[in-house]
Design a protein around this motif. Structure first.
Motif, short mmCIF file in Angstrom:
data_model
loop_
_atom_site.label_atom_id
_atom_site.label_comp_id
_atom_site.label_asym_id
_atom_site.label_seq_id
_atom_site.Cartn_x
_atom_site.Cartn_y
_atom_site.Cartn_z
N ASP A 25 3.29 1.68 -4.58
CA ASP A 25 1.97 1.12 -4.90
C ASP A 25 1.74 -0.10 -4.01
O ASP A 25 1.80 0.03 -2.81
N SER A 26 1.54 -1.29 -4.57
CA SER A 26 1.30 -2.46 -3.73
C SER A 26 2.56 -3.27 -3.44
O SER A 26 2.51 -4.27 -2.73
N ASP A 71 1.59 -12.07 2.36
CA ASP A 71 1.80 -11.22 1.18
C ASP A 71 3.24 -11.31 0.66
O ASP A 71 3.54 -10.80 -0.42
#
Length: 131
Positions: A25-26, A71
């Motif tokens: 996913d992320s 990130d």
């Protein structure tokens, strides 16, 4: 939930028995990277240059997954000589993350994968979290 192997355009680590990164996913789990050039496998003896190259290698993997260095949520740094090299590594770390640096652990180790390597860095990123 989706699980995807991430390999940057350079093919960095594609010949190894592990993935450069796994995206779920992320979340992006990036394998440890040293200061070796991804093409020539050559590295400098200097911890500053090795740390800079390790972050360039990590950045190529993160960008291949659609993310950016901001990130990164967690970094783990492995060093063979904390006493001699910790401050120099920190200078590079501060330059890479001038604001809102990720959580970090730094661990002293006896050896890395090849003689002469001084630093290895692995990270976990949450893609899109810096936007």
């Amino acid at each position: 939930m989706t699980r995807e192997v991430i390999i940057p355009p350079t093919g960095l680590l594609s010949h190894r028995p592990y993935s450069p990164a796994i995206k779920i996913d992320s979340l992006l789990f990036v394998s440890g990277h040293t200061g070796s050039d991804p093409v020539t496998r050559v590295f400098s003896g200097d911890v500053t240059e090795q740390t800079e190259q390790a972050f360039r290698n990590i950045e190529s993997v993160i960008e291949a997954a659609g993310g950016v260095m901001a990130d990164i949520a967690k970094a783990t740094v492995f060093m063979t000589d904390m006493e001699a090299d910790f401050q120099a590594m920190n200078v590079v770390f501060r330059r890479v993350f001038p604001e809102k640096p990720p959580a970090r652990s730094t661990v002293g180790v006896a050896h890395l994968a090849r003689p002469g390597l001084k630093v290895e860095i692995e990270v976990v990123a949450v893609l899109g979290s810096s936007r």
